[in-house]
Design a protein around this motif. Structure first.
Motif, PDB file in Angstrom:
ATOM      1  N   GLU A  75      -5.561   0.554   8.537  1.00 12.57           N
ATOM      2  CA  GLU A  75      -6.721   0.925   9.345  1.00 12.57           C
ATOM      3  C   GLU A  75      -6.275   1.741  10.569  1.00 12.57           C
ATOM      4  OE1 GLU A  75     -10.210  -1.293  11.866  1.00 12.57           O
ATOM      5  OE2 GLU A  75      -9.604  -2.197   9.956  1.00 12.57           O
ATOM      6  N   ARG A  76      -5.180   1.303  11.224  1.00 10.25           N
ATOM      7  CA  ARG A  76      -4.641   2.067  12.364  1.00 10.25           C
ATOM      8  C   ARG A  76      -4.210   3.463  11.917  1.00 10.25           C
ATOM      9  NH1 ARG A  76      -1.881  -2.796  13.485  1.00 10.25           N
ATOM     10  NH2 ARG A  76       0.040  -1.926  12.635  1.00 10.25           N
ATOM     11  N   ILE A  77      -3.567   3.526  10.751  1.00 14.58           N
ATOM     12  CA  ILE A  77      -3.103   4.811  10.206  1.00 14.58           C
ATOM     13  C   ILE A  77      -4.287   5.738   9.985  1.00 14.58           C
ATOM     14  CG2 ILE A  77      -2.123   5.867   8.121  1.00 14.58           C
ATOM     15  CD1 ILE A  77      -0.254   3.289   8.052  1.00 14.58           C
ATOM     16  N   ASN A  78      -5.364   5.216   9.413  1.00 13.60           N
ATOM     17  CA  ASN A  78      -6.556   6.031   9.146  1.00 13.60           C
ATOM     18  C   ASN A  78      -7.178   6.584  10.423  1.00 13.60           C
ATOM     19  OD1 ASN A  78      -7.436   6.385   6.332  1.00 13.60           O
ATOM     20  ND2 ASN A  78      -7.211   4.156   6.258  1.00 13.60           N
ATOM     21  N   LYS A  79      -7.026   5.870  11.534  1.00  8.90           N
ATOM     22  CA  LYS A  79      -7.617   6.301  12.812  1.00  8.90           C
ATOM     23  C   LYS A  79      -6.701   7.226  13.611  1.00  8.90           C
ATOM     24  CE  LYS A  79     -10.495   2.206  13.301  1.00  8.90           C
ATOM     25  NZ  LYS A  79     -10.742   0.970  14.057  1.00  8.90           N
ATOM     26  N   LYS A 107      -5.088   6.789  -0.288  1.00  6.95           N
ATOM     27  CA  LYS A 107      -4.375   5.614  -0.788  1.00  6.95           C
ATOM     28  C   LYS A 107      -4.055   5.857  -2.258  1.00  6.95           C
ATOM     29  CE  LYS A 107      -6.116   1.595   0.267  1.00  6.95           C
ATOM     30  NZ  LYS A 107      -6.935   0.362   0.214  1.00  6.95           N
ATOM     31  N   LEU A 108      -2.771   5.895  -2.582  1.00  5.61           N
ATOM     32  CA  LEU A 108      -2.351   6.094  -3.964  1.00  5.61           C
ATOM     33  C   LEU A 108      -2.361   4.791  -4.753  1.00  5.61           C
ATOM     34  CD1 LEU A 108       0.706   8.453  -3.380  1.00  5.61           C
ATOM     35  CD2 LEU A 108      -1.611   9.105  -4.070  1.00  5.61           C
ATOM     36  N   ALA A 109      -1.996   3.723  -4.072  1.00  4.03           N
ATOM     37  CA  ALA A 109      -1.900   2.447  -4.772  1.00  4.03           C
ATOM     38  C   ALA A 109      -1.927   1.306  -3.781  1.00  4.03           C
ATOM     39  CB  ALA A 109      -0.601   2.393  -5.568  1.00  4.03           C
ATOM     40  N   ILE A 112       0.879  -1.174   0.000  1.00  3.47           N
ATOM     41  CA  ILE A 112       0.000   0.000   0.000  1.00  3.47           C
ATOM     42  C   ILE A 112       0.911   1.217   0.000  1.00  3.47           C
ATOM     43  CG2 ILE A 112      -1.561   1.433   1.391  1.00  3.47           C
ATOM     44  CD1 ILE A 112      -2.879  -1.062   2.435  1.00  3.47           C
ATOM     45  N   CYS A 113       0.548   2.205  -0.795  1.00  2.00           N
ATOM     46  CA  CYS A 113       1.250   3.492  -0.789  1.00  2.00           C
ATOM     47  C   CYS A 113       0.190   4.566  -0.545  1.00  2.00           C
ATOM     48  CB  CYS A 113       1.946   3.718  -2.129  1.00  2.00           C
ATOM     49  SG  CYS A 113       2.839   5.282  -2.212  1.00  2.00           S
ATOM     50  N   TYR A 114       0.462   5.473   0.393  1.00  4.65           N
ATOM     51  CA  TYR A 114      -0.511   6.520   0.698  1.00  4.65           C
ATOM     52  C   TYR A 114       0.196   7.827   1.018  1.00  4.65           C
ATOM     53  CZ  TYR A 114       0.551   6.504   5.673  1.00  4.65           C
ATOM     54  OH  TYR A 114       1.194   6.626   6.876  1.00  4.65           O
ATOM     55  N   VAL A 115      -0.567   8.903   0.996  1.00 12.43           N
ATOM     56  CA  VAL A 115      -0.119  10.218   1.453  1.00 12.43           C
ATOM     57  C   VAL A 115      -1.135  10.722   2.470  1.00 12.43           C
ATOM     58  CG1 VAL A 115       1.156  10.859  -0.634  1.00 12.43           C
ATOM     59  CG2 VAL A 115      -1.264  11.457  -0.431  1.00 12.43           C
ATOM     60  N   SER A 116      -0.676  11.603   3.349  1.00 14.62           N
ATOM     61  CA  SER A 116      -1.568  12.246   4.317  1.00 14.62           C
ATOM     62  C   SER A 116      -0.929  13.547   4.768  1.00 14.62           C
ATOM     63  CB  SER A 116      -1.827  11.338   5.519  1.00 14.62           C
ATOM     64  OG  SER A 116      -0.634  11.150   6.255  1.00 14.62           O
ATOM     65  N   ALA A 117      -1.707  14.354   5.481  1.00 17.34           N
ATOM     66  CA  ALA A 117      -1.223  15.641   5.986  1.00 17.34           C
ATOM     67  C   ALA A 117      -1.256  15.642   7.506  1.00 17.34           C
ATOM     68  CB  ALA A 117      -2.095  16.774   5.449  1.00 17.34           C
TER      69      ALA A 117
END
Length: 148
Positions: free
Chosen positions: A62-66, A75-77, A4-9
């Motif tokens: 899921e932990r990251i999202n919370k 989620k980029l990919a 999984i590859c993601y970005v967040s702020a």
């Protein structure tokens, strides 16, 4: 195996101490769950690649999202991989500036052809190329040799 590859702020500016806490917690969790990957932090933006068994990276995501320390998780990919590309790190980390990161925006000319043929998402290739070009492989190897 998947990635999984993601970005967040970040929801607020993070001190070095706060970043270290995030990285250390990630490393502990990832070692426990058999996850490897890399994280980049640049001026309030996180970009991360996680790789491991599907159930484990989905639980980590899921932990990251919370986690209330960041927002706007995108989620980029996500996809299948036959082998780990960041297998030596439970969580490699680099704090950088947007200017430094922008030097690597044209990854298609600099990415390792073997990785490009792997079918990974361009964002994963960009992060891998950035870490290689900024000496993270050497630095992380040295750091890990002291931690063991």
């Amino acid at each position: 195996m998947q990635y999984i590859c993601y970005v967040s702020a970040a929801t607020a500016p993070l001190s070095g101490e706060e970043l270290n806490k995030i990285v250390n917690t990630s490393r502990t969790n990832n070692k426990r769950d058999g996850i490897t990957g890399i994280m980049l932090y640049s001026e309030g933006t996180f970009m991360q690649v996680l790789e491991g068994e599907k159930k484990d990276i989905n639980a980590a995501f899921e932990r990251i999202n919370k986690d209330n320390r960041h927002t706007g998780v995108v989620k980029l990919a996500q996809g299948e991989i036959s082998e780990r590309h960041f297998g030596q790190w439970p969580m490699a980390f680099k704090k950088t500036t947007a200017k430094e990161f922008s030097k690597f925006s044209d990854f298609s000319e600099t990415a390792d052809p073997e990785i490009a043929e792997s079918g990974l998402h361009p964002s994963v290739l960009l992060l891998k190329d950035f870490f290689e070009k900024t000496g993270m492989y050497l630095a992380m190897g040295l750091l890990l040799s002291f931690v063991k």
